[in-house]
Scaffold this motif. Structure first.
Motif, PDB file in Angstrom:
ATOM      1  N   UNK A  20       0.830  -1.202   0.000  1.00 23.36           N
ATOM      2  CA  UNK A  20       0.000   0.000   0.000  1.00 23.36           C
ATOM      3  C   UNK A  20       0.865   1.253   0.000  1.00 23.36           C
ATOM      4  N   UNK A  21       1.976   1.217   0.727  1.00 16.32           N
ATOM      5  CA  UNK A  21       2.902   2.350   0.724  1.00 16.32           C
ATOM      6  C   UNK A  21       3.558   2.515  -0.642  1.00 16.32           C
ATOM      7  N   UNK A  22       3.947   1.400  -1.235  1.00 17.75           N
ATOM      8  CA  UNK A  22       4.577   1.465  -2.561  1.00 17.75           C
ATOM      9  C   UNK A  22       3.603   2.039  -3.582  1.00 17.75           C
ATOM     10  N   UNK A  23       2.356   1.584  -3.545  1.00 16.71           N
ATOM     11  CA  UNK A  23       1.358   2.089  -4.489  1.00 16.71           C
ATOM     12  C   UNK A  23       1.077   3.568  -4.242  1.00 16.71           C
ATOM     13  N   UNK A  24       1.085   3.991  -2.975  1.00 17.97           N
ATOM     14  CA  UNK A  24       0.896   5.403  -2.678  1.00 17.97           C
ATOM     15  C   UNK A  24       2.033   6.231  -3.261  1.00 17.97           C
ATOM     16  N   UNK A  25       3.268   5.721  -3.139  1.00 20.69           N
ATOM     17  CA  UNK A  25       4.402   6.420  -3.740  1.00 20.69           C
ATOM     18  C   UNK A  25       4.300   6.474  -5.246  1.00 20.69           C
ATOM     19  N   UNK A 107      -1.459   4.016  20.931  1.00 23.20           N
ATOM     20  CA  UNK A 107      -0.954   5.354  20.626  1.00 23.20           C
ATOM     21  C   UNK A 107      -1.912   6.068  19.667  1.00 23.20           C
ATOM     22  N   UNK A 108      -1.863   7.396  19.716  1.00 20.68           N
ATOM     23  CA  UNK A 108      -2.682   8.186  18.805  1.00 20.68           C
ATOM     24  C   UNK A 108      -1.791   8.835  17.751  1.00 20.68           C
ATOM     25  N   UNK A 109      -2.216   8.752  16.509  1.00 20.85           N
ATOM     26  CA  UNK A 109      -1.464   9.313  15.399  1.00 20.85           C
ATOM     27  C   UNK A 109      -1.745  10.804  15.278  1.00 20.85           C
ATOM     28  N   UNK A 110      -0.676  11.597  15.148  1.00 21.76           N
ATOM     29  CA  UNK A 110      -0.856  13.042  15.030  1.00 21.76           C
ATOM     30  C   UNK A 110      -0.444  13.572  13.663  1.00 21.76           C
ATOM     31  N   UNK A 111      -0.309  12.649  12.681  1.00 25.18           N
ATOM     32  CA  UNK A 111       0.065  13.041  11.322  1.00 25.18           C
ATOM     33  C   UNK A 111      -1.096  12.750  10.376  1.00 25.18           C
ATOM     34  N   UNK A 112      -1.110  13.442   9.248  1.00 27.18           N
ATOM     35  CA  UNK A 112      -2.158  13.233   8.253  1.00 27.18           C
ATOM     36  C   UNK A 112      -1.911  11.916   7.511  1.00 27.18           C
ATOM     37  N   UNK A 113      -2.918  11.047   7.410  1.00 24.95           N
ATOM     38  CA  UNK A 113      -2.728   9.770   6.711  1.00 24.95           C
ATOM     39  C   UNK A 113      -2.385   9.966   5.234  1.00 24.95           C
ATOM     40  N   UNK A 114      -1.500   9.124   4.755  1.00 26.66           N
ATOM     41  CA  UNK A 114      -1.212   9.064   3.320  1.00 26.66           C
ATOM     42  C   UNK A 114      -2.254   8.184   2.630  1.00 26.66           C
ATOM     43  N   UNK A 115      -2.571   7.059   3.256  1.00 31.53           N
ATOM     44  CA  UNK A 115      -3.653   6.187   2.797  1.00 31.53           C
ATOM     45  C   UNK A 115      -4.414   5.689   4.021  1.00 31.53           C
ATOM     46  N   UNK A 281      -3.883   2.306   7.977  1.00 35.46           N
ATOM     47  CA  UNK A 281      -3.515   3.696   7.731  1.00 35.46           C
ATOM     48  C   UNK A 281      -2.008   3.757   7.536  1.00 35.46           C
ATOM     49  N   UNK A 282      -1.562   4.502   6.551  1.00 39.31           N
ATOM     50  CA  UNK A 282      -0.126   4.708   6.358  1.00 39.31           C
ATOM     51  C   UNK A 282       0.167   6.201   6.372  1.00 39.31           C
ATOM     52  N   UNK A 283       1.344   6.526   6.888  1.00 33.54           N
ATOM     53  CA  UNK A 283       1.801   7.914   6.919  1.00 33.54           C
ATOM     54  C   UNK A 283       3.270   7.940   6.525  1.00 33.54           C
ATOM     55  N   UNK A 284       3.721   9.081   6.038  1.00 32.46           N
ATOM     56  CA  UNK A 284       5.142   9.256   5.776  1.00 32.46           C
ATOM     57  C   UNK A 284       5.865   9.452   7.107  1.00 32.46           C
ATOM     58  N   UNK A 285       6.889   8.628   7.345  1.00 28.10           N
ATOM     59  CA  UNK A 285       7.599   8.689   8.616  1.00 28.10           C
ATOM     60  C   UNK A 285       8.829   9.562   8.607  1.00 28.10           C
ATOM     61  N   UNK A 286       9.396   9.828   7.432  1.00 28.49           N
ATOM     62  CA  UNK A 286      10.633  10.597   7.331  1.00 28.49           C
ATOM     63  C   UNK A 286      11.544   9.964   6.303  1.00 28.49           C
ATOM     64  N   UNK A 287      12.849  10.044   6.565  1.00 26.22           N
ATOM     65  CA  UNK A 287      13.841   9.509   5.632  1.00 26.22           C
ATOM     66  C   UNK A 287      14.778   8.567   6.378  1.00 26.22           C
TER      67      UNK A 287
END
Length: 562
Positions: A20-25, A107-115, A281-287
């Motif tokens: 799902x992350x790969x397809x989002x990219x 835990x609660x996510x505080x970032x906007x979902x990518x998918x 749910x997936x989010x961008x984590x960084x690099x």
């Protein structure tokens, strides 16, 4: 599968958490949000399937089932074919308000979902097949739905046919990973004939939900109680395997050898599904960036310490959001950094590692050249009310009437964190069999009084299969006889597992018993962090954990050894 013998439905599982992350990219780069490899395979078999009346069901639609269906129609037109093509949507929850509490950790996510995609069940697939579809493509459905849906279509199962539904879920779980059910990745691989030409599994599904797992004649591989047991233990948690259509009780599965390369799966009991669905749910984590150094010769651990000191002297460890070091048993030192700043995690880090080559430990060389950082994603499982998810079914571009039937009332409770990547939803844990089994740690294992023991690798007696479950890992261990299982159940406690695999120290380990399979399943909580894409481990999906366990030396009663 199409040419090797008669089949009614050809299924294909394309989706996992990482996919799902790969397809989002890909979608962000202007590429398709579905799996183009599906089209390449479909081109080879679509004509033959239409000639033979074979239906095709695949979740290759990924993030764009409608786009995938249109691509199938374009492919068919180019081939001079005219199949009826259906697609299923409704799983995509992106942009909708969600309670982003992690179903595993709280835990609660505080970032906007990518998918954000809910795991749908098999009933929309059944509706598409009933409407005459030759090809059905979906987005995020449970892996087992690819088998459960055709079973609903063929046998007319309703929401109350819980045992039949549960049996189809087990059959779907067995065949979803292809050759892993026919000898691939099998602990006793020496027993598998012609593994290089391993045949794919097929399920002969029956009206009561029982099934025979087999493969086409003339193909390599092996279908045995052992190979099917191994796959049943793959990426599960407790005995209650939760899904949107049914809860399948894995502690009721009976496996019987039904002839050469034929295993009957029967006796599966089902319970009502929970009122919540799991959503990925997936989010961008960084690099992130990884450099790997080779350590050879003498004093491996001292060389590793020297290498670390040299690297952190050039680029301080605390300058990154996260930095992890792994010394593998094969003498590889992997240093992984993660940071919100791609430049800091990029050449600034990798070049600093290379600079140590002429001023570090003897025999130093790297397996990775200096390079830039790559973005990584985080997998975040959440629960959503079933009532807030509305599957929709389209046949040849036109929506057909579809209303998700109300399943029998199930109880929701603490999430048992069930399922594989793309697997079942979280839900109740309300009976004793679903809870971790508490046993004494250590002490002599059960066996004949005074019987001599020999110190051998555990794998000389037991098989194992391991894998990833989001941020958790599972290790399933099984034996072939009742006396062997009595010994295994007494010896291999959660504490014993941690002693045999010191790398698990500091992680909670839950143990579950599956005596009907002569198996134990262990879930190592948090071992994989926030999923495979954000995990710095070399074995990021814990695929080798079972074999590491089998290599550990233990004292086994000699009479139990084969």
């Amino acid at each position: 599968m199409v040419e090797g013998g008669p089949i009614d439905v050809l299924t294909g599982d394309w989706l996992a958490e990482l996919t799902m992350l790969i397809l989002a990219g890909n979608r962000m780069k202007g590429r398709p949000g579905y799996a183009p490899t599906f089209l390449r395979q479909l081109e080879d078999v679509l004509g033959a399937c239409l000639d033979r009346g074979v239906r095709i069901v695949a979740n290759a639609g990924g993030l764009d089932p409608a786009g995938c269906a249109e691509a199938v129609r374009e492919l068919a037109h180019r081939l001079g074919l005219s199949p009826s093509v259906a697609h299923v949507t409704g799983d995509d929850l992106t942009g909708r308000p969600l309670d982003l509490v992690n179903a595993d950790t709280g835990e609660r996510l505080d970032a906007a979902p990518l998918t954000a995609n809910a795991y749908l069940g098999g009933r929309p697939i059944a509706a598409a097949l009933s409407a005459g579809a030759d090809v059905v493509v979906t987005g995020r459905v449970t892996d087992a739905a690819l088998v459960t849906g055709p079973g609903m279509w063929r046998f007319g199962w309703g929401p109350d046919d819980l045992d039949a539904l549960a049996g189809s879920v087990v059959a779907g779980h067995v065949i979803e990973c292809g050759c892993q059910a026919t000898g691939g990745n099998y602990a006793f691989f020496q027993e598998v004939p012609d593994l290089a030409h391993c045949g794919f599994p097929l399920a002969e599904l029956r009206a009561d939900g029982s099934a025979v797992i087999t493969k086409h004649p003339g193909t390599g591989g092996l279908v045995s109680v052992g190979t099917v047991t191994a796959q049943l233990l793959y990426e599960i948690a407790g005995p209650r395997y939760l899904g949107p259509d049914v809860v399948a009780r894995f502690d009721t599965v009976t496996l019987t050898q039904d002839g050469p390369d034929r295993v009957l799966v029967s006796g599966v009991r089902g319970e009502p599904p929970p009122a919540t669905l799991k959503a990925a749910v997936t989010v961008l984590g960084g690099y992130r960036n990884t450099m790997t150094l080779v350590l050879t010769g003498l004093d491996i651990e001292e060389k590793a310490r020297a290498a670390e000191e040299a690297v952190w002297a050039r680029i301080p460890r605390d300058s990154f959001d996260r930095a992890d070091v792994e010394l593998t048993p094969s003498g590889l030192l992997r240093i992984t950094v993660m940071d919100a700043d791609g430049r800091r995690a990029g050449r600034a880090f990798s070049s600093a590692v290379v600079e140590t080559a002429l001023a570090g430990y003897p025999g130093c060389y790297a397996l990775t050249p200096p390079g830039g950082a790559s973005p990584y994603g985080v997998f975040w499982p959440v629960l959503v009310p079933r009532s807030e998810v509305r599957p929709r079914v389209f046949v040849d571009g036109e929506e057909i009437p579809y209303e998700e039937p109300q399943p029998p009332a199930g109880e929701d409770g603490p999430a048992e964190r069930q399922g594989m990547p793309g697997g079942p939803v979280s839900g109740p844990e309300d009976d004793r069999a679903a809870r971790p089994v508490a046993r004494r740690a250590g002490g002599p294992a059960a066996g004949p009084a005074g019987a001599p023991s020999v110190r051998v690798p555990l794998g000389r007696l037991a098989g194992a299969r391991s894998g990833d479950k989001g941020g958790d890992a599972n290790v399933g261990v099984w034996v072939r006889g009742d006396e062997q299982y009595a010994w295994l159940a007494s010896f291999l406690t959660a504490d014993a597992l941690t002693r045999l695999l010191p790398g698990l120290a500091g992680h909670r380990v839950d143990r579950y018993e599956l005596p009907n399979l002569r198996a134990l399943n262990f879930v190592v909580r948090g071992l994989l962090g926030r999923g495979v894409a954000a995990n710095p481990r070399m074995d990021a999906q814990a695929k080798a954990l079972g074999e590491e366990l089998r290599a550990a030396l233990v004292d086994i009663p000699a009479a139990l050894l084969p």
